[in-house]
Design a protein around this motif. Structure first.
Motif, PDB file in Angstrom:
ATOM      1  N   TYR A 116      22.076  15.488  22.264  1.00  0.00           N
ATOM      2  CA  TYR A 116      20.841  15.705  23.024  1.00  0.00           C
ATOM      3  C   TYR A 116      21.050  15.402  24.502  1.00  0.00           C
ATOM      4  N   VAL A 117      21.643  14.257  24.793  1.00  0.00           N
ATOM      5  CA  VAL A 117      21.866  13.871  26.182  1.00  0.00           C
ATOM      6  C   VAL A 117      22.804  14.861  26.866  1.00  0.00           C
ATOM      7  N   ALA A 118      23.840  15.298  26.141  1.00  0.00           N
ATOM      8  CA  ALA A 118      24.773  16.264  26.734  1.00  0.00           C
ATOM      9  C   ALA A 118      24.071  17.573  27.054  1.00  0.00           C
ATOM     10  N   SER A 119      23.159  18.007  26.191  1.00  0.00           N
ATOM     11  CA  SER A 119      22.466  19.277  26.428  1.00  0.00           C
ATOM     12  C   SER A 119      21.519  19.191  27.620  1.00  0.00           C
ATOM     13  N   LEU A 120      21.043  17.995  27.951  1.00  0.00           N
ATOM     14  CA  LEU A 120      20.141  17.838  29.091  1.00  0.00           C
ATOM     15  C   LEU A 120      20.828  18.084  30.430  1.00  0.00           C
ATOM     16  N   MET A 121      22.144  18.010  30.457  1.00  0.00           N
ATOM     17  CA  MET A 121      22.868  18.150  31.724  1.00  0.00           C
ATOM     18  C   MET A 121      22.607  19.486  32.386  1.00  0.00           C
ATOM     19  N   ASP A 122      22.286  20.524  31.604  1.00  0.00           N
ATOM     20  CA  ASP A 122      22.008  21.840  32.176  1.00  0.00           C
ATOM     21  C   ASP A 122      20.691  21.880  32.935  1.00  0.00           C
ATOM     22  N   HIS A 123      19.751  21.004  32.577  1.00  0.00           N
ATOM     23  CA  HIS A 123      18.387  21.149  33.057  1.00  0.00           C
ATOM     24  C   HIS A 123      17.890  19.992  33.894  1.00  0.00           C
ATOM     25  N   VAL A 124      18.366  18.788  33.619  1.00  0.00           N
ATOM     26  CA  VAL A 124      17.755  17.574  34.167  1.00  0.00           C
ATOM     27  C   VAL A 124      18.601  17.011  35.303  1.00  0.00           C
ATOM     28  N   PRO A 125      17.976  16.561  36.400  1.00  0.00           N
ATOM     29  CA  PRO A 125      18.721  15.929  37.490  1.00  0.00           C
ATOM     30  C   PRO A 125      19.463  14.687  37.007  1.00  0.00           C
ATOM     31  N   LEU A 126      20.545  14.363  37.687  1.00  0.00           N
ATOM     32  CA  LEU A 126      21.372  13.239  37.271  1.00  0.00           C
ATOM     33  C   LEU A 126      20.605  11.919  37.320  1.00  0.00           C
ATOM     34  N   GLU A 127      19.682  11.788  38.298  1.00  0.00           N
ATOM     35  CA  GLU A 127      18.906  10.553  38.383  1.00  0.00           C
ATOM     36  C   GLU A 127      18.075  10.350  37.113  1.00  0.00           C
ATOM     37  N   ILE A 128      17.416  11.411  36.665  1.00  0.00           N
ATOM     38  CA  ILE A 128      16.606  11.340  35.455  1.00  0.00           C
ATOM     39  C   ILE A 128      17.500  11.220  34.224  1.00  0.00           C
ATOM     40  N   LEU A 129      18.637  11.917  34.244  1.00  0.00           N
ATOM     41  CA  LEU A 129      19.559  11.876  33.109  1.00  0.00           C
ATOM     42  C   LEU A 129      20.066  10.459  32.866  1.00  0.00           C
ATOM     43  N   ALA A 130      20.359   9.734  33.950  1.00  0.00           N
ATOM     44  CA  ALA A 130      20.846   8.355  33.805  1.00  0.00           C
ATOM     45  C   ALA A 130      19.799   7.470  33.131  1.00  0.00           C
ATOM     46  N   LEU A 131      18.548   7.660  33.493  1.00  0.00           N
ATOM     47  CA  LEU A 131      17.479   6.894  32.855  1.00  0.00           C
ATOM     48  C   LEU A 131      17.348   7.252  31.376  1.00  0.00           C
ATOM     49  N   CYS A 132      17.499   8.526  31.059  1.00  0.00           N
ATOM     50  CA  CYS A 132      17.423   8.954  29.653  1.00  0.00           C
ATOM     51  C   CYS A 132      18.556   8.359  28.827  1.00  0.00           C
ATOM     52  N   VAL A 133      19.766   8.348  29.392  1.00  0.00           N
ATOM     53  CA  VAL A 133      20.922   7.793  28.674  1.00  0.00           C
ATOM     54  C   VAL A 133      20.706   6.312  28.378  1.00  0.00           C
ATOM     55  N   GLY A 134      20.280   5.555  29.389  1.00  0.00           N
ATOM     56  CA  GLY A 134      20.043   4.135  29.182  1.00  0.00           C
ATOM     57  C   GLY A 134      18.955   3.866  28.162  1.00  0.00           C
ATOM     58  N   THR A 135      17.872   4.634  28.226  1.00  0.00           N
ATOM     59  CA  THR A 135      16.766   4.451  27.289  1.00  0.00           C
ATOM     60  C   THR A 135      17.187   4.784  25.866  1.00  0.00           C
ATOM     61  N   MET A 136      17.906   5.901  25.694  1.00  0.00           N
ATOM     62  CA  MET A 136      18.356   6.287  24.354  1.00  0.00           C
ATOM     63  C   MET A 136      19.274   5.232  23.767  1.00  0.00           C
TER      64      MET A 136
END
Length: 693
Positions: A116-136
């Motif tokens: 899921y996190v890997a698939s977000l890389m196409d759509h989500v900014p890195l700043e938001i992606l980092a928060l998602c990774v930590g939360t997950m």
């Protein structure tokens, strides 16, 4: 390996795992359950593997910025946004707990989250992606510790949904879902997109990045190289897990060949009166069946009568054996589960002719699943009489023992090379027989129940099939049975050679490095991943010293040093004829290389293989003084010679310009290890032979 005073384990019973039907190791219900878990996992992964779609089949052309703008229109109140930061993580936590409870494992959840996190890389900014990774990561850890039941997980999921509706109601804002409730046929895809982006949308609505974006500041998105890694993530992750899982197979192990490898052969003795009484009862039962003296005899656990089954069960789950295993497989991390479908009583007689029985006198490995990740199956040989005639040897672990009454030899069924020898002058029981019990256990991480259960199935199935072939060829009379006997012995010797001289897991590591390098069209990746493994093993093994798997250490460092030196010299030669340096300089370079490696080779010859590879430091050799050249003339000649040769390589300017980092790192690693030897930097463990000196 026998640890006294550890936490008393729960007693395990053979019959609680596998019934006698078909001499298999799972009931039909458990078998169906295991297959259902596997199909669930495989189906989930297959559904996510299509690269043209993200985690919930969201097309890659979906714009997160456009989606986030619409989302913020329905989440303008701070109470609503902050409420979502509670309800959305709660929903993810509940879903993760639900999957954990359904699969009885946390590995499936972790794998799905990574996808899921890997698939977000196409759509989500890195700043938001980092928060998602930590939360997950935090939510998965919480779900693992909470261990909620299916019912509680569903309740939490409903609570999260109700809470989300409540925060909208109290903030007097419509839900975003209401905006597309009348979308007709498009409702399903819009709902999936909404769910897919929900966590990053919540962070987008509350973080400063969204405000910057509103005022014209662009988000930072993944670079082309990051996306290239992501595009291959769906096979790179399983490959990396497979490689890491072939090294991380017990509580002492690391994730790669660079880590120190401890000895995995275990030994203890069952000396309690009730244990000795159970052993005597089972041996008497076996002798009452009048086994032949010229070939071996076998009885499965299910062949025992009720009284001796109970005795057998008490031995399989006794504290002596379980504490032995818990010393290697920490009970907080691992499950140690008996495999009764493989357990047997084994009686031997002298070998009279070449048959598949000969395989036990040949170096061999019992099982074929040596590349199965993260889990192990152990076989225990339990002695039942005072028999000195037959000795079991473990050449890699450099251990041997004639298993007498109560002795337990435990080793990896799929990875440990061993063989037996027979001394006709050795002491035997008056009846002339050697009787042993064979217990089997599956060890797997608590987070990988599916993986462990499946390995148990594979080993039980293989053991039954191989035993059928073994029994058919133990006394070969026909042409077919003789061919079968030859096949058993030939394959055994071939597999054994692979384990002795290479190690299938090491070969897998090298192949994986080659695949990754080929995928990204970069030989430097392969070069970096395979050039410095042996240095790490040198440094780590010299420092640790305790319980080192000495045979595997020598095999691995020789294997990886051969690969490293072959590449180093090969690249030097390939760049030799096009070098810009003067001919005199190149002549000096070649001379230094030849002299340096000759000094190192002479030093190895003077010491011998075992002394070269820390035989004294690890307690494998008696200390001795060596004065043969180059010792006594050149200090630390083995490493000094190689450093001298590598200095000569630096004179080839064409070589050093193309691989500016290669030789300096080689020299740095050797220098670090030489300083470690000079100042004797280690963990403070002195083997017995060194202490005596």
């Amino acid at each position: 390996a026998h640890v006294v005073g550890r936490r008393q384990p729960r007693t395990h019973h053979c019959g609680s795992i596998f019934p006698p039907r078909l001499r298999a190791s799972l009931t039909m219900m458990q078998l169906k359950s295991s297959l259902a878990w596997l199909l669930t996992s495989a189906g989930a992964v297959a559904a996510l593997a299509a690269q043209n779609y993200s985690f919930t089949a969201v097309p890659k052309d979906v714009s997160f910025e456009g989606f986030s703008g619409q989302f913020r229109e329905y989440h303008s109140q701070k109470s609503n946004v902050y409420g979502h930061l509670v309800t959305v993580p709660l929903g993810i936590f509940a879903f993760a707990s639900l999957v954990n409870a359904a699969t009885r494992s946390t590995s499936v959840t972790a794998y799905l989250a990574a996808l899921y996190v890997a698939s977000l890389m196409d759509h989500v900014p890195l700043e938001i992606l980092a928060l998602c990774v930590g939360t997950m990561a935090l939510l998965l850890a919480a779900a693992r510790m909470a261990k909620l039941s299916l019912t509680t997980s569903v309740g939490c999921l409903l609570l999260a949904y109700a809470g989300q509706e409540l925060v909208h109601y109290t903030a007097f804002e419509e839900t975003y879902a209401q905006s597309y409730s009348n979308a007709g046929s498009e409702w399903a895809s819009l709902f999936l997109e909404h769910c897919y982006f929900l966590l990053p949308l919540c962070f987008d609505a509350v973080t400063p990045f969204s405000q910057q974006n509103i005022h014209g500041t662009e988000y930072t998105y993944a670079s082309a190289s990051m996306l290239a890694v992501r595009d291959h993530f769906y096979w790179l992750l399983p490959l990396c897990l497979l490689v890491a899982g072939n090294y991380f197979i017990d509580s002492d192990a690391g994730f790669a060949p660079a880590f120190v490898e401890k000895r995995r052969m275990l030994h203890c003795n069952m000396g309690a009166p009730e244990e000795r009484q159970a052993l005597a009862s089972i041996r008497a039962w076996a002798m009452s069946h009048n086994p032949p003296k010229d070939i071996s005899s076998h009885w499965w656990y299910t062949d025992l009568d009720k009284e001796n089954k109970s005795a057998f069960d008490s031995l399989v789950g006794c504290d002596t054996i379980m504490n032995m295993f818990y010393a290697k497989f920490q009970p907080e991390q691992y499950v140690v589960e008996p495999l009764p479908g493989m357990n047997e009583v084994y009686v031997t007689g002298p070998v009279k002719k070449r048959s598949s029985d000969t395989v036990f006198y040949t170096e061999h490995i019992d099982g074929p699943w040596g590349l199965y990740p993260f889990a192990s199956v152990y076989r225990c040989i339990v002695g039942m009489d005072d028999n000195d005639a037959v000795t079991t040897h473990f050449p890699v672990s450099e251990f041997k023992l004639a298993a007498k009454t109560g002795d337990v030899l435990a080793f990896d069924f799929n990875r440990e090379v061993h063989y037996i020898t027979r001394d006709e002058q050795g002491r035997t029981e008056q009846d002339g027989y050697r009787v042993v019990l064979k217990f089997h256990y599956c060890m797997y991480p608590k987070s990988m129940t599916i993986l462990g259960k499946f390995l148990g199935l594979l080993n039980v199935g293989y053991n039954m099939l191989f035993r059928a072939l073994f029994l058919a060829t133990i006394s070969p009379d026909s042409v077919v049975s003789k061919i079968g006997a030859f096949f058993v012995v030939f394959v055994t010797e071939l597999v054994n050679a692979m384990w002795l001289y290479v190690g299938p897991h090491n070969a897998l590591y090298v192949v994986a490095c080659a695949l990754i390098a080929r995928t990204f069209n970069s030989y430097d990746i392969f070069l970096a991943l395979t050039s410095f493994v042996h240095y790490c093993r040198y440094i780590g093994t010299y420092y640790s010293r305790r319980d080192i798997n000495y045979g595997n250490f020598k095999r691995d460092v020789l294997f990886f040093k051969t690969i490293a030196v072959t590449q180093l010299v090969g690249l030097y030669v390939l760049n030799f004829f096009n070098a810009d340096a003067p001919a005199m300089c190149m002549s000096v370079s070649v001379s230094m290389i030849i002299v340096g490696y000759m000094i190192s080779a002479l030093a190895t010859k003077a010491l011998g293989m075992n002394y070269t590879y820390f035989g004294i430091e690890l307690g494998k050799c008696e200390p001795k003084w060596v004065s043969d050249f180059p010792y006594g003339v050149i200090p630390h000649p083995m490493i000094t010679g190689q450093l001298f040769a590598m200095t000569g390589m630096l004179l080839n300017s064409n070589f050093t310009q193309k691989y500016v980092w290669l030789v300096p790192i080689h020299m740095l690693m050797y220098t670090v290890h030489m300083c470690q030897e000079i100042f004797d930097v280690h963990a403070g463990h002195y083997p017995a032979k060194v202490k005596e000196e």
